[in-house]
Design a protein around this motif. Structure first.
Motif, mmCIF file in Angstrom:
data_model
loop_
_atom_site.group_PDB
_atom_site.id
_atom_site.type_symbol
_atom_site.label_atom_id
_atom_site.label_comp_id
_atom_site.label_asym_id
_atom_site.label_seq_id
_atom_site.Cartn_x
_atom_site.Cartn_y
_atom_site.Cartn_z
ATOM 1 N N ALA A 22 9.437 -67.629 -19.634
ATOM 2 C CA ALA A 22 10.246 -68.602 -20.357
ATOM 3 C C ALA A 22 9.705 -68.772 -21.773
ATOM 4 O O ALA A 22 8.520 -68.544 -22.036
ATOM 5 C CB ALA A 22 10.237 -69.941 -19.624
ATOM 6 N N PRO A 23 10.572 -69.170 -22.717
ATOM 7 C CA PRO A 23 10.119 -69.319 -24.107
ATOM 8 C C PRO A 23 9.060 -70.405 -24.236
ATOM 9 O O PRO A 23 9.183 -71.482 -23.654
ATOM 10 C CB PRO A 23 11.406 -69.684 -24.862
ATOM 11 N N GLY A 56 9.414 -67.204 -27.825
ATOM 12 C CA GLY A 56 9.579 -68.618 -28.093
ATOM 13 C C GLY A 56 10.348 -68.916 -29.359
ATOM 14 O O GLY A 56 10.574 -68.044 -30.200
ATOM 15 N N ALA A 57 10.758 -70.167 -29.497
ATOM 16 C CA ALA A 57 11.689 -70.605 -30.541
ATOM 17 C C ALA A 57 11.287 -70.099 -31.921
ATOM 18 O O ALA A 57 10.163 -70.316 -32.386
ATOM 19 C CB ALA A 57 11.779 -72.124 -30.548
ATOM 20 N N PRO A 69 3.408 -76.347 -35.924
ATOM 21 C CA PRO A 69 2.796 -75.361 -36.820
ATOM 22 C C PRO A 69 2.861 -73.955 -36.226
ATOM 23 O O PRO A 69 2.824 -73.769 -35.010
ATOM 24 C CB PRO A 69 1.341 -75.838 -36.930
ATOM 25 N N GLY A 70 2.962 -72.969 -37.107
ATOM 26 C CA GLY A 70 2.869 -71.582 -36.668
ATOM 27 C C GLY A 70 4.125 -71.004 -36.070
ATOM 28 O O GLY A 70 4.091 -69.888 -35.529
ATOM 29 N N MET A 71 5.247 -71.709 -36.143
ATOM 30 C CA MET A 71 6.486 -71.136 -35.630
ATOM 31 C C MET A 71 6.945 -70.005 -36.551
ATOM 32 O O MET A 71 6.759 -70.059 -37.767
ATOM 33 C CB MET A 71 7.559 -72.205 -35.496
ATOM 34 N N THR A 72 7.534 -68.990 -35.972
ATOM 35 C CA THR A 72 7.974 -67.816 -36.726
ATOM 36 C C THR A 72 9.389 -68.028 -37.245
ATOM 37 O O THR A 72 10.255 -68.503 -36.517
ATOM 38 C CB THR A 72 7.923 -66.566 -35.829
ATOM 39 N N ARG A 73 9.604 -67.672 -38.506
ATOM 40 C CA ARG A 73 10.947 -67.737 -39.105
ATOM 41 C C ARG A 73 11.597 -66.356 -39.050
ATOM 42 O O ARG A 73 10.936 -65.345 -39.249
ATOM 43 C CB ARG A 73 10.864 -68.212 -40.554
ATOM 44 N N VAL A 74 12.913 -66.343 -38.787
ATOM 45 C CA VAL A 74 13.617 -65.068 -38.654
ATOM 46 C C VAL A 74 14.837 -65.017 -39.573
ATOM 47 O O VAL A 74 15.850 -64.417 -39.254
ATOM 48 C CB VAL A 74 14.026 -64.813 -37.189
ATOM 49 N N LEU A 99 15.387 -63.037 -27.939
ATOM 50 C CA LEU A 99 14.808 -63.876 -28.992
ATOM 51 C C LEU A 99 15.456 -65.254 -28.957
ATOM 52 O O LEU A 99 16.681 -65.370 -28.981
ATOM 53 C CB LEU A 99 15.033 -63.241 -30.359
ATOM 54 N N GLN A 100 14.631 -66.294 -28.902
ATOM 55 C CA GLN A 100 15.164 -67.657 -28.927
ATOM 56 C C GLN A 100 15.276 -68.137 -30.365
ATOM 57 O O GLN A 100 14.308 -68.084 -31.133
ATOM 58 C CB GLN A 100 14.273 -68.608 -28.132
#
Length: 451
Positions: A22-23, A56-57, A69-74, A99-100
């Protein structure tokens, strides 16, 4: 009835078995080491035989929208194209990867992370409507800080287009499907929820209109990325604070109806989850993370995130109280999933508190009780993969005759010592010594080696 080892199709894509990761936060960011960090985090699950990995998101916008913090931008195609290295590695093991996509809206970091807010003083939070009075109160009391920008109708269309563009970039990079973060207080849930959505245009005013944003996102993704498998979480806001504190929420019946309408719109699968209208432990139920809060090495970073030692203690106290309210409940979304599955023909995925192989069999309808109906079509776990990155090798029968016997229960203790440090940008790893010792013993015995 289905077994965990049986394949399944989502939107025409064949997934080799019904176990999914799960994400969950990877905290990889967008730096020069981001792709390698994601490979290191996600590939072990694929190596162990897990059929589907949900990254994950990831944030669809260039600014704002990060809940942690540290979330990836797409949003950047040049960056997303590099993720083909990740998808190739997952496919090498026969697994699939979705990809979420996410935008935090009012849950974005600048509302709660003091240091981030000081570094980004001009950031506004995207809002579906004016702030509910409960959040205005928290703002006045200084617990949170809001500077919301209510989306115009035109801006709603622009935001949906950002989801569509990011989905197209992902498909070009080899992702097998798209998973929308429709819960956990992100912008999608804010559109769906009567607590947040008081719009008077085509995106609000009725349950049907509140669903229009998801319909628009569907159309944008289909127009830009083609017939890629598309699924979303579906929220029921039953764990929310009770009336009269919170009166307007999504019931279980509302969630079932949302799922039915999503199938008609063209979504290929749904993940029903019970979640609050505020950020709390209803989505990570378990123990109070004593070890995490008393970690001296992280104290200064906690203070920077929460705005000082006093606020850190208040958050920790709230965390302790919530651990009592939202105590551990095995497969806590089971009832909701079962109700949805009775009303839709697309796959229903279940996650939340699932820890045992026997429980998975029961949820899939293949357990010892032959009269029980299935509650879902796939079963997923998140935090247990922090504890055991190669957990699939212990759960799936094709990994050896002793695999199922050795996997009566995942090692994860739902202690949440992995989650709290993530407010500092720390990676999602297990930090509980007893669990790490058990994993080490299993590694020495070769239990995680696929046979």
């Amino acid at each position: 009835m289905a077994t965990l080892e049986e394949p399944i199709e989502i939107g025409g894509v064949r997934i080799p078995n019904r176990l999914y990761r799960a994400p969950v936060l990877e905290c990889a960011g967008n730096g020069p080491d981001a792709v390698e960090a994601l490979i290191e985090d996600l590939e072990p699950a694929a190596e162990s035989g897990v059929g589907l990995l949900c990254q994950g998101a990831t944030i669809v916008s260039a600014e704002g929208g990060c809940a942690a913090p540290g979330m990836t931008r797409v949003h950047d195609p040049s960056f997303v194209s590099q993720l083909s290295r990740l998808t190739d590695r997952i496919h090498d093991h026969g697994s699939r990867i979705f990809l979420q996509l996410e935008h935090g809206g009012l849950r974005s970091m600048e509302t709660w992370h003091a240091e981030y807010r000081r570094g980004h003083p001009d950031l506004e939070q995207l809002a579906v409507s004016e702030l509910p009075w409960q959040l205005r109160l928290f703002d006045r009391l200084g617990f949170l800080s809001y500077d919301p920008h209510v989306l115009s109708t035109h801006e709603v269309y622009d935001l949906a287009a950002e989801f569509g563009r990011s989905a197209a970039y992902a498909v070009d990079a080899g992702y097998d499907g798209i998973h929308l973060s429709g819960a956990n207080m992100g912008i999608v849930q804010q559109f769906l929820s009567p607590f947040y959505n008081r719009r008077d245009d085509e995106f609000g005013g009725s349950p049907e209109a509140r669903l229009e944003f998801l319909a628009l996102v569907h159309d944008e993704i289909r127009g830009r990325a083609g017939d890629v498998p598309l699924m979303t979480k579906v929220p029921a806001e039953t764990p929310s604070p009770p009336s009269p504190i919170v009166r307007r929420t999504l019931s279980l019946a509302d969630g079932v109806e949302i799922a039915r309408r999503l199938e008609r719109i063209g979504y290929d699968a749904v993940v029903p989850v019970r979640t609050s209208v505020v950020w709390d432990m209803s989505i990570v139920r378990g123990e109070y993370p004593e070890r995490a809060w008393t970690n001296e090495a992280l104290r200064e970073e906690y203070d920077a995130a929460f705005g000082g030692s006093g606020r850190r203690r208040l958050v920790a106290l709230g965390n302790r109280l919530e651990s009592v309210v939202y105590d551990t409940e095995p497969a806590w979304n089971e009832g909701f999933c079962r109700r949805v599955r009775e009303r839709v023909s697309i796959p229903v995925l279940a996650e939340g508190g699932i820890r045992e192989r026997g429980e998975m069999d029961r949820l899939l309808g293949s357990g010892s009780d032959t009269t029980a109906t299935a509650a879902c079509d796939m079963v997923g776990m998140a935090r247990p993969f922090y504890a055991e990155p190669r957990l699939g090798a212990r759960l799936l029968e094709h990994n050896g005759p002793d695999a199922v016997e050795s996997a009566e229960r995942a090692l994860c203790e739902s202690c949440n010592n992995c989650t709290v440090p993530q407010v500092t940008g720390a990676p999602g790893i297990c930090r509980t010594p007893s669990v790490l010792r058990q994993r080490g013993e299993l590694e020495r015995e070769g239990v995680y080696d696929r046979r």
